[in-house]
Design an enzyme around this catalytic site. Sequence first.
Site, PDB file in Angstrom:
ATOM      1  N   MET A  19       0.797  -1.207   0.000  1.00 48.19           N
ATOM      2  CA  MET A  19       0.000   0.000   0.000  1.00 48.19           C
ATOM      3  C   MET A  19       0.840   1.272   0.000  1.00 48.19           C
ATOM      4  O   MET A  19       0.288   2.371  -0.044  1.00 48.19           O
ATOM      5  CB  MET A  19      -0.916   0.019   1.230  1.00 48.19           C
ATOM      6  CG  MET A  19      -0.205   0.042   2.570  1.00 48.19           C
ATOM      7  SD  MET A  19      -1.330  -0.093   3.971  1.00 48.19           S
ATOM      8  CE  MET A  19      -2.245   1.433   3.844  1.00 48.19           C
ATOM      9  N   ASP A 129       1.857  -9.253  12.576  1.00 54.51           N
ATOM     10  CA  ASP A 129       2.628  -9.640  11.383  1.00 54.51           C
ATOM     11  C   ASP A 129       4.123  -9.682  11.706  1.00 54.51           C
ATOM     12  O   ASP A 129       4.930  -9.035  11.047  1.00 54.51           O
ATOM     13  CB  ASP A 129       2.361  -8.663  10.236  1.00 54.51           C
ATOM     14  CG  ASP A 129       2.839  -9.217   8.898  1.00 54.51           C
ATOM     15  OD1 ASP A 129       3.029 -10.451   8.798  1.00 54.51           O
ATOM     16  OD2 ASP A 129       3.023  -8.427   7.956  1.00 54.51           O
TER      17      ASP A 129
END
Length: 818
Positions: A19, A129
């Site tokens: 992104m 993550d």
Amino acid sequence: MELKIPGYEVFDSIGSGGMANVYRARHIRLDREVALKVMLSRYATDDSFGERFIREARIAANLIHPHIVQIYDINCYEGTSFLAMEFVRDGDLSQRLHKTKDKEDIAAIIRDLSLALDYAHERGYIHRDIKPANILFRENGSLVLSDFGIARAIHSDTHMTQTGMVVGTPSYMSPEQAKGNPLTGSSDLYSVAVIAYQLVAGKLPYRAESSISVAIKHITDPIPKLPKGLAGLQPFFDIALAKDPKQRFKNGQALASAFAKSLGPIDTVIDCGDEDETILSGDSGDADRGLSHSDFKAFSLDNHHISELETETLSSFTNDHQKPIRTEKEPKNKALPSKEKNLPISVQQATTRMLQVVFIQINRIKVLIFPPDKRPVLLLSLALLLGFSVVAVVLMNNPFKSDEVELSPGQKIRLGQLIVSADKDMKNGRLIEPLGENAHEKYLAILAISPADAVAIEGIYNIVSLLVVQVTQHIQMGDLTRAEYLLKKLDQIQPSSPSHQPLVASLVDAKKHKQQALEKKISEAVAANQSGQAEEAIRLYSAALAMSDKSVEARIALRDIANFQSNKAEAYSAKKDFSSAKQALDIAKSASSPLSDDTLTQALERTGRSIERQEKNALFNERLRSALNKADSALSLGQLSRPKNGSAHYYYTQALKMSPSNKRANRGLESTHNELVKIAERYLEKRDEGGAETAILSLSSVNSSHRDLFGLKKRLGRVRANNRKIQKLYSRAAIYLSNGKAKHADKMHAKIKQIYTAEPNLDRLGKKIADGYVGLAQREIDAKDWEDVDVWVSRGLKHVPRHKKLLEMRAYAKTRMR
């Protein structure tokens, strides 16, 4: 197009993710090197991505810890969000996995990572993550955790991902995360344990040919047994990798302590080479990887489903997306037959469908409006698309029937939602990014529900074809970093495809041309530097670094220029040629700017401060010397306190303000005050009240505490009093003389002389008194009283010894006395 962000000088791209792009930049006002993370422009209008982007910055900014990346700024420019963070320049853990062998280094990595997570968990945040690519290293070797893009508050009800989507990286994902269950800090610590396993064993604990399969293994497979040499670590991993979060270590500190203790007796770690690189390519280094919750829908906590999974392999779509994998064994509890069967796809059907895909892609490519010089790109794209079609026709004509599968109403609704959403992503260009909101992940989710779904298969091949075009475009635009990134993604979708070879060759050729341009640029820079054109050489070397920040020759040359110019600056400064010194230093700073070398930057800053100090001292000394010279001149001219802004006192005082302990100024000021005292004394001796008063007032104005000031004022008072007495005595003497009373006037003369011997008007009064004695002597002559004549004559001669008339009278009286 050059990136422009107000307040920042952007140097070069250092990474590209799902992104955002990341650039190396400098915060101009703070003169600090930063990593600038800029959200991709195509997501600028999507509020959900902007919200997630801002959330990452806010989470990390609120976590101030030595092992968590620092956030300096977050802002928006022309609709694009960006954040400035700490620039960590020594790579990430994924680059060190097969290099880190020392037990202490491994223990330190796990310890620092665990402490950082404990800190985040205590403040209510889980990372979600944890993977080697998100674990960075500073130049001093310290570890720093980055990328809080998918982090969330532990008790938050806000979901940034679409319902049913699982975020994270499968190779490091905890079982509960793979299932899409609510998470706690224990999930992050599970990921830490996976990294610990990879560091000591040289491989991941669970490996498979697809991301989905790896995630399933985390849910269902037993904890792998370590080889004999690492058996001492088995109890640690039995706890750290437990399926049930409640059975794991309670916090990071406990995990790190247990790991260090278990690692102590171990002699070595195992190096499995690059084994993991062929498994889940990109898991450790890619941007966020999203998986549909439907991929794991069959693997709930229900023991019945768990037992089924222990004896069968789920039929799912593989990474190459070319054919479904048939189950090895039928389930024990077979589902009821469906009303409609999924029949095998015929060659004709497949051919028709893939030709439709080709024509669709031709129309889409036409929208790109290829100019004449880009026609080879169009031809290459079409050739690749036709190649894909032929391969797809063959692979889709599978020789077996699909299993009878009946979709539940919920699955059918979910399929419809995914198809609509994936189509929207395709139209908006969200092919493979960002995480959780791209067409590829949604097509995978569709195939996980319905492995032979034609829409999803077509969609994935559409993605492949468009990625081919994008890779080609980026190569032609010279954006080789982006091209290589997309090619890597393309290879993940369709691994080891021969159709990628033209793209690989094109990329290699572009890199070759870039290298040739780089060598030419460096050659021009060398020539400019040798001819003494330092600034031109810096420009050329900087351009070479912009083309390849790994150019050692350019870096060394720029560093040499910076050092040479810095030495020149110091030499000029020693000669008091500060203008030339500053110019040389500016050139040195210009040379060092592209290097991002903190040591060199700090050395130049010290040189700059040294030049500033020397210039300041030189200016100070010149001003001080000028003030002292002016003061000495004014003192010699008698300009002691007037004029006020040009007197000796003024200039000596200015010099003392600059240098309070300056001996010359202190001596000069004392001489000035003493000279004013002498002037006042001279006026007092003359009984000059006005002159004495002026001198005393001047001394008082420049030194009101001078030691002689009180005595001078006292003497002035006495002078004033005596002057008044003397004036009265003069007046009385004048009256006596006017009345012929010289004898009485003579008494006034004696009193005046007694008060002030050096009275300047006293001689004049004495002459008048002598003239008065002439009259008295004449009366005695007229009376022939010769003895009294001599008395008056003697008194008169005391005042005027050579008074002619009195001497004649004395002579005359003596002749008469015979």
